[in-house]
Design a protein around this motif. Sequence first.
Motif, PDB file in Angstrom:
ATOM      1  N   GLU A 133       0.949  13.807  -9.072  1.00  0.00           N
ATOM      2  CA  GLU A 133       2.410  13.594  -9.198  1.00  0.00           C
ATOM      3  C   GLU A 133       3.204  13.816  -7.783  1.00  0.00           C
ATOM      4  O   GLU A 133       2.781  14.635  -7.046  1.00  0.00           O
ATOM      5  CB  GLU A 133       3.140  14.563 -10.331  1.00  0.00           C
ATOM      6  CG  GLU A 133       2.261  14.279 -11.600  1.00  0.00           C
ATOM      7  CD  GLU A 133       3.096  13.178 -12.114  1.00  0.00           C
ATOM      8  OE1 GLU A 133       4.366  12.948 -11.776  1.00  0.00           O
ATOM      9  OE2 GLU A 133       2.347  12.494 -13.195  1.00  0.00           O
ATOM     10  N   VAL A 134       4.089  12.848  -7.401  1.00  0.00           N
ATOM     11  CA  VAL A 134       4.886  13.065  -6.373  1.00  0.00           C
ATOM     12  C   VAL A 134       5.589  14.419  -6.197  1.00  0.00           C
ATOM     13  O   VAL A 134       6.259  14.674  -6.992  1.00  0.00           O
ATOM     14  CB  VAL A 134       5.884  11.931  -5.883  1.00  0.00           C
ATOM     15  CG1 VAL A 134       6.454  11.892  -4.551  1.00  0.00           C
ATOM     16  CG2 VAL A 134       4.956  10.592  -5.754  1.00  0.00           C
ATOM     17  N   THR A 187       8.273  16.464  -3.674  1.00  0.00           N
ATOM     18  CA  THR A 187       9.191  16.058  -2.427  1.00  0.00           C
ATOM     19  C   THR A 187       9.594  17.412  -1.878  1.00  0.00           C
ATOM     20  O   THR A 187      10.517  17.387  -1.173  1.00  0.00           O
ATOM     21  CB  THR A 187      10.275  15.061  -2.650  1.00  0.00           C
ATOM     22  OG1 THR A 187      11.268  15.603  -3.820  1.00  0.00           O
ATOM     23  CG2 THR A 187       9.740  13.775  -3.142  1.00  0.00           C
ATOM     24  N   LEU A 214       1.251  14.431  -3.124  1.00  0.00           N
ATOM     25  CA  LEU A 214       0.835  14.394  -4.431  1.00  0.00           C
ATOM     26  C   LEU A 214       0.399  15.760  -4.832  1.00  0.00           C
ATOM     27  O   LEU A 214      -0.502  16.345  -4.325  1.00  0.00           O
ATOM     28  CB  LEU A 214      -0.134  13.266  -4.926  1.00  0.00           C
ATOM     29  CG  LEU A 214       0.194  11.683  -4.430  1.00  0.00           C
ATOM     30  CD1 LEU A 214      -0.823  10.881  -4.931  1.00  0.00           C
ATOM     31  CD2 LEU A 214       1.531  11.441  -5.139  1.00  0.00           C
ATOM     32  N   GLY A 235       7.926  11.636   0.029  1.00  0.00           N
ATOM     33  CA  GLY A 235       7.301  11.331  -0.927  1.00  0.00           C
ATOM     34  C   GLY A 235       5.947  10.831  -0.956  1.00  0.00           C
ATOM     35  O   GLY A 235       4.994  10.188  -1.551  1.00  0.00           O
ATOM     36  N   LEU A 236       5.281  11.468   0.237  1.00  0.00           N
ATOM     37  CA  LEU A 236       3.714  11.082   0.722  1.00  0.00           C
ATOM     38  C   LEU A 236       2.753  12.496   0.291  1.00  0.00           C
ATOM     39  O   LEU A 236       1.575  12.241   0.519  1.00  0.00           O
ATOM     40  CB  LEU A 236       3.638  11.098   2.115  1.00  0.00           C
ATOM     41  CG  LEU A 236       4.500   9.898   2.687  1.00  0.00           C
ATOM     42  CD1 LEU A 236       4.383   9.739   4.165  1.00  0.00           C
ATOM     43  CD2 LEU A 236       4.143   8.574   2.220  1.00  0.00           C
TER      44      LEU A 236
END
Length: 596
Positions: free
Chosen positions: A63-64, A66, A59, A56-57
């Motif tokens: 917005e994230v 994954t 963007l 989740g790092l």
Amino acid sequence: MIPGISLGMSNEAEKRTWERVAPSSDCGLRLDKFWARELADEGVSRGRVQEWIESGLALVDGEVVTRGKHKLAGRETLRIGDAGVAPSDDAAQAVPGELEVVFEDAHVAVIDKRAGLTTHPAPGEPGPTLVNHLLHRWPDVASDISGMDRQRPGIVHRLDKDTSGLMVVALTEGDRLRLAADFAGRRVRKVYLAVVLGRPAQPAGTIDAPMGRHPSQKTRMAVVARGGREAVSDYRVLWTGPRGLASLVAVRIHTGRTHQIRVHMAHIGHPLLGDSAYGPRENVEWSRRPDRLAGLAPRQMLHAFHLSFRHPATCERVTLWRRPPADFCTLLAALPRECLRVGIVGMPGSGKSALLDSLRRAGQPCFSADEAVAGLYAPGGDGASMLGQRFGGAYLREDGGVDKQALFEAMKESGNLRREVMDLIHPMVRHQVEMFFRSHRDAPVAYAEVPLLIEGGWHKDGSVDLVAGVRCPDAKRTGELRQLRGMDADTLAVFDSWQWPEAEKLAACDLILDNDEGLDRLESEAARLHGLAMDRAGARVGETTAWLDRLWPELAATMDQEAEMDTGLATACADDVGTPDGSWEDGMDEVSEDDA
């Protein structure tokens, strides 16, 4: 474990973030591929990028996202963060230790690893290891600074714990990725030196034998018929010791399987000296030798001698070599330093036995074929048993010993019988002579009196190193000396007829000793023979030392030329670093036993 020193580290790394605007030309590109390209110069692998995305790092326009396979539309604002290195008790820590650095700059270092040093920490390996020493020498290699693996920072290939020689290590993650890609792409040339048991049938060859885990011994590797991974090695015999005892072999590996050289050489019947895992029976026998060679292979005799790789920053080829360590050279020097094998011949009644007695009184190791035959013919002797099996009791006494007179009379009458008896007995004598020389290997010189040595061709097949012939005037030999032995003239003539004429026999000798006067003269001839033999033995030792001093640079020069001519190494620097997932194992060299 060194008392008072922990091999863990718990410093938390500073987190890093990067931000980019995706160009329209990147429309349709995967998110993980985009960041792997953008961060390659930062030393970040695609595998690590994928970890960050899945954590989740990453963007995309705030917005994230994954999923690494997320497709870009172009012109998005992209951001990714470095999670840093979490505190960990299993991270390697700096430990002072001796390192022999052969080459060093800001990007890479080449180490001459000593035997007995494990490459990196692992379960069951208390350390300290090469990695611990690297961290002490180059602190910035630590994972919390470089972003490299916690326990294996900088390592792109390994050597077995007990293998010595050249290893290249990366000092940054970007350099590690480029080196790993070159190892995986077989753009690194690695040549090892090994001392193997025996002499390979072919002086050079390629071993193409897939390898995998041993089917029943999971800590070992093996050549397997199914399910193995490709494994290719080229070998070249550089030198073989006296009587094929052991050979020095150069091996180039094209793949990097666990214990590849050790498995491949054992596969062709020539395991490494000192390798109890892949040559257990042979090395047990070696350890039981009656001479000092038994203690001169305390480890597998394998040394990473020559290394040629592309510098990860400059793309220039770096080619290095390192002579083997002391234990390797000591073994090589000792192999040809066996006793000088001296054979003594002469016509029947020429004084050979008297010469041998003189040498024996002087304390020299001596063997008499006549005495050996007497033992073979005695009751219970192997010769008597063999003759009894072949001819029944025709030539045996009641006590089971050989009736020498009856056998002699039969051999006089039948040439076929004589040859058959000789074919039965002479191999037994020859075996005893060989065992005699082996048992006195550590002596400078050993002597064997063998009447039919020349007739048997021993002087040509390497069974002896020097042949001394005793020359005696015919009148003395057939008169005075014959009478002293209690032999009639006819019997002596028969024995003469079974041997080469004296002129031919002595012409095949390296040295002639005269027995033309009394015993004092023969004593002086024995002393002359021993003096010359000792000089020859000493010269051989000097030749071996000089040969080893010349060998390493000459061998390295040859390998340098081969590396220059190797078109597979002459590739331009590529922009892509690492393999698709950037995994550490992709660039494995011969893997250490820690991973077995």
